[in-house]
Design a protein around this motif. Structure first.
Motif, mmCIF file in Angstrom:
data_model
loop_
_atom_site.group_PDB
_atom_site.id
_atom_site.type_symbol
_atom_site.label_atom_id
_atom_site.label_comp_id
_atom_site.label_asym_id
_atom_site.label_seq_id
_atom_site.Cartn_x
_atom_site.Cartn_y
_atom_site.Cartn_z
ATOM 1 N N ASN A 226 -36.352 -39.096 -93.706
ATOM 2 C CA ASN A 226 -36.648 -40.441 -93.222
ATOM 3 C C ASN A 226 -35.962 -41.506 -94.081
ATOM 4 O O ASN A 226 -35.378 -42.463 -93.571
ATOM 5 C CB ASN A 226 -38.164 -40.657 -93.222
ATOM 6 N N ALA A 227 -36.019 -41.326 -95.401
ATOM 7 C CA ALA A 227 -35.377 -42.288 -96.303
ATOM 8 C C ALA A 227 -33.864 -42.308 -96.094
ATOM 9 O O ALA A 227 -33.229 -43.371 -96.157
ATOM 10 C CB ALA A 227 -35.705 -41.939 -97.751
ATOM 11 N N ALA A 228 -33.286 -41.141 -95.818
ATOM 12 C CA ALA A 228 -31.846 -41.072 -95.563
ATOM 13 C C ALA A 228 -31.476 -41.835 -94.298
ATOM 14 O O ALA A 228 -30.425 -42.483 -94.229
ATOM 15 C CB ALA A 228 -31.405 -39.612 -95.459
ATOM 16 N N LEU A 229 -32.347 -41.780 -93.293
ATOM 17 C CA LEU A 229 -32.124 -42.572 -92.087
ATOM 18 C C LEU A 229 -32.225 -44.055 -92.402
ATOM 19 O O LEU A 229 -31.370 -44.853 -91.989
ATOM 20 C CB LEU A 229 -33.154 -42.198 -91.010
ATOM 21 N N ASP A 230 -33.254 -44.431 -93.148
ATOM 22 C CA ASP A 230 -33.465 -45.844 -93.467
ATOM 23 C C ASP A 230 -32.312 -46.426 -94.274
ATOM 24 O O ASP A 230 -31.932 -47.584 -94.087
ATOM 25 C CB ASP A 230 -34.775 -46.018 -94.240
ATOM 26 N N HIS A 231 -31.762 -45.627 -95.179
ATOM 27 C CA HIS A 231 -30.718 -46.119 -96.076
ATOM 28 C C HIS A 231 -29.308 -45.820 -95.578
ATOM 29 O O HIS A 231 -28.327 -46.027 -96.306
ATOM 30 C CB HIS A 231 -30.917 -45.506 -97.468
ATOM 31 N N ASN A 232 -29.211 -45.308 -94.338
ATOM 32 C CA ASN A 232 -27.903 -45.017 -93.729
ATOM 33 C C ASN A 232 -27.085 -44.030 -94.548
ATOM 34 O O ASN A 232 -25.855 -44.115 -94.622
ATOM 35 C CB ASN A 232 -27.108 -46.310 -93.512
ATOM 36 N N THR A 233 -27.778 -43.088 -95.176
ATOM 37 C CA THR A 233 -27.111 -42.072 -95.992
ATOM 38 C C THR A 233 -26.411 -41.035 -95.128
ATOM 39 O O THR A 233 -25.341 -40.536 -95.489
ATOM 40 C CB THR A 233 -28.146 -41.373 -96.897
ATOM 41 N N LEU A 234 -27.011 -40.705 -93.996
ATOM 42 C CA LEU A 234 -26.477 -39.647 -93.138
ATOM 43 C C LEU A 234 -25.475 -40.169 -92.123
ATOM 44 O O LEU A 234 -24.433 -39.559 -91.883
ATOM 45 C CB LEU A 234 -27.629 -38.939 -92.421
ATOM 46 N N ILE A 235 -25.809 -41.275 -91.502
ATOM 47 C CA ILE A 235 -24.939 -41.896 -90.506
ATOM 48 C C ILE A 235 -24.906 -43.398 -90.782
ATOM 49 O O ILE A 235 -25.777 -43.940 -91.464
ATOM 50 C CB ILE A 235 -25.413 -41.632 -89.060
ATOM 51 N N SER A 236 -23.909 -44.062 -90.243
ATOM 52 C CA SER A 236 -23.765 -45.502 -90.463
ATOM 53 C C SER A 236 -24.888 -46.265 -89.770
ATOM 54 O O SER A 236 -25.559 -45.754 -88.873
ATOM 55 C CB SER A 236 -22.420 -45.979 -89.930
ATOM 56 N N ASN A 237 -25.057 -47.505 -90.171
ATOM 57 C CA ASN A 237 -26.093 -48.332 -89.550
ATOM 58 C C ASN A 237 -25.822 -48.533 -88.065
ATOM 59 O O ASN A 237 -26.750 -48.521 -87.249
ATOM 60 C CB ASN A 237 -26.163 -49.690 -90.250
ATOM 61 N N SER A 238 -24.567 -48.705 -87.697
ATOM 62 C CA SER A 238 -24.237 -48.901 -86.273
ATOM 63 C C SER A 238 -24.556 -47.651 -85.466
ATOM 64 O O SER A 238 -25.056 -47.746 -84.330
ATOM 65 C CB SER A 238 -22.761 -49.274 -86.108
ATOM 66 N N SER A 239 -24.305 -46.465 -86.025
ATOM 67 C CA SER A 239 -24.648 -45.220 -85.329
ATOM 68 C C SER A 239 -26.160 -45.080 -85.204
ATOM 69 O O SER A 239 -26.684 -44.662 -84.160
ATOM 70 C CB SER A 239 -24.087 -44.018 -86.093
ATOM 71 N N LYS A 240 -26.856 -45.439 -86.272
ATOM 72 C CA LYS A 240 -28.320 -45.361 -86.236
ATOM 73 C C LYS A 240 -28.901 -46.324 -85.200
ATOM 74 O O LYS A 240 -29.813 -45.965 -84.449
ATOM 75 C CB LYS A 240 -28.891 -45.678 -87.617
ATOM 76 N N GLU A 241 -28.362 -47.543 -85.153
ATOM 77 C CA GLU A 241 -28.861 -48.519 -84.188
ATOM 78 C C GLU A 241 -28.640 -48.041 -82.758
ATOM 79 O O GLU A 241 -29.484 -48.238 -81.886
ATOM 80 C CB GLU A 241 -28.170 -49.873 -84.408
#
Length: 488
Positions: A226-241
């Motif tokens: 979850n923290a990796a998602l929040d901090h964009n560690t795994l994917i970029s913020n644009s991909s997450k959005e």
């Protein structure tokens, strides 16, 4: 001198204890109390709960046991199959492949198979968003087709799904207790599975994995993910959005995860449901807060019918929202007949949702306790009396609730149950006008008219299921085919 030192130590201890007492959070106490209430109500053997906020764990608790045959309490060493919460991990892998330019969301799904398996208009993004059935890209139906993405990931990466998952997520995040469950050699630390029938009985474990399900994990690893998602560690913020955004404004799903707006709050969530395990991963991005729950029966998820895409049908979610988001501290989680309508104007909509969620759960639990049929009915009568314009808030969950009460009465030979026939017809017709191919609506109406002796009306709805285009075979297809075969 020794006496003086002892006295000073005693004073420090008293001060420390007083400080801890002052720091006791009434909100946490209320949430804990309600979780214990929910655990007892749904007869869940073991329940693990965590809340992550602003990068920190603000609540973590373990209730009950991993194995009812031992005196050992549930703790962080116990792992749970998380079922469809696996889809969130798969969604991340798809987005990573897109970022690596190894995959396009607009590629036809058939490109990844030797022979065409679906219509040419169905793209990867439609499978990922559960919009591949019915009118492609326009209608949401939670679908087993999501498992086709296993092949997509393997073809795009040139590696087995398991290897990609390990290389891109598990190893970089050092998830020491997260793995794909293949066989019984991996079950040493798993919570024992249970099923509620005539009391709690031993259940079974679902083996095998795909992009749809199959991961095992625990609170600690899921918090790291979850923290990796929040901090964009795994994917970029644009991909997450993009992943977290609904495919269309009126649909409840993004890419591998539900995306729902309720009371002007965006909720991003996933649920898992096997026959003997269940899980929930529930985020409110604007508040940077996440709720994670794991259980060793299906009763964390199944009673709420989360498959329809509304997290607010879950009493677990509502308890979290009530205590951590809305601050409705004085509102009861469970209503009784003498407490109905005792609310104020500022939280009426939330109150209505909460009572309807309870009524939905009561109808599910009526299979094990016939008294719950009457308590569900009482709650519904109370809501319909206080909010008579039920068509304004009617949805698939409410139709399911009303229809299920009739089913329980029928199968338990409790006599005719016609309390809500009028509502079933009017709500069913409303939902049918909105989506005439909806297999759940057609099933509920078909069964309703069959039970009421209107065979030709029932035939219309069952034929609608069988004749619908672009739907994979499911339990409702089998039921419709069997009815038509027996009533030709």
């Amino acid at each position: 001198m020794k006496l003086l030192l002892k006295f000073i130590v005693l004073l420090l201890c008293i001060a420390s204890c007083s400080e801890k007492k002052e720091r006791t959070n009434p909100r946490e106490e209320q949430f804990t109390s309600e979780l214990q209430e929910l655990k007892a109500y749904f007869q869940i053997p073991g329940l693990a709960v965590s809340i992550e906020k602003d990068g920190e764990t603000i609540y973590r608790n373990y209730f009950g046991k991993a194995d009812l045959n031992t005196p050992v309490a549930l703790d962080s060493s116990i792992l749970f199959p998380i079922a469809s919460v696996t889809k969130v991990f798969s969604g991340v892998l798809i987005m990573k492949l897109v970022e690596q330019e190894k995959l396009s969301l607009n590629t036809p799904i058939n490109d990844y198979f030797k022979e065409p398996i679906l219509g040419d208009s169905i793209l990867v993004k439609h499978i990922l968003s559960h919009t591949s059935q019915g009118q492609v890209g326009k209608t949401f139906y939670y679908s087993s087709r999501f498992g086709l993405l296993t092949k997509v990931i393997e073809e795009a990466s040139g590696k087995p799904f398991k290897e990609v998952l390990n290389e891109e997520i598990i190893t970089p995040l050092e998830l020491k207790n997260t793995f794909l469950l293949k066989d019984s050699t991996q079950t040493v630390k798993l919570a024992k599975p249970y099923v509620l029938d005539n009391g709690l009985t031993d259940g079974f474990i679902d083996y095998g994995y795909s992009t749809s399900a199959g991961l095992v994990s625990n609170l600690e690893d899921l918090a790291v993910f979850n923290a990796a998602l929040d901090h964009n560690t795994l994917i970029s913020n644009s991909s997450k959005e993009l992943m977290f955004s609904a495919f269309n404004d009126h649909l409840p799903y993004g890419y591998g995860i539900f995306s729902q707006d309720a009371d002007n709050i965006k909720m991003v969530w996933a649920y898992g449901q096997y026959d003997c395990y269940s899980s929930l991963f529930f985020k409110i991005p604007s508040e940077d807060i996440t709720l994670i729950l794991l259980a060793n029966t299906n009763l964390l998820s199944d009673p709420a019918r989360l498959i329809y895409g509304d997290a607010t049908s879950s009493l677990f979610v509502l308890s979290f929202l009530k205590n951590y988001i809305y601050g409705f501290d004085d509102m009861l989680l469970f209503e009784k007949r003498d407490t109905l309508s005792k609310t104020n104007d500022s939280n009426k909509e939330f109150y209505r949702k909460k009572v309807l969620a309870q009524a939905l759960s009561e109808s599910f639990m009526a299979r094990f306790d016939p008294e719950k049929l009457q308590s569900s009915a009482q709650l519904l009568h109370g809501i319909f009396s206080e909010y008579p314009n039920y068509l304004d808030y009617a949805d698939l969950n409410l139709l399911h609730n009303l229809s299920f009460l009739k089913d329980v009465a029928y199968y338990m030979e409790l006599g005719d149950f016609n309390d809500f026939d009028e509502q079933i017809v009017s709500i069913g017709e409303k939902l049918h006008r909105q989506d005439s191919e909806n297999p759940y609506v057609n099933t509920y109406l078909g069964i309703f008219y069959d039970r009421n002796g209107h065979k030709e009306k029932a035939r219309y709805y069952f034929e609608s299921i069988v004749n619908a285009k672009n739907f994979s075979k499911n339990w409702y297809t089998v039921e419709a085919e069997n009815w038509l075969k027996n009533n030709n």
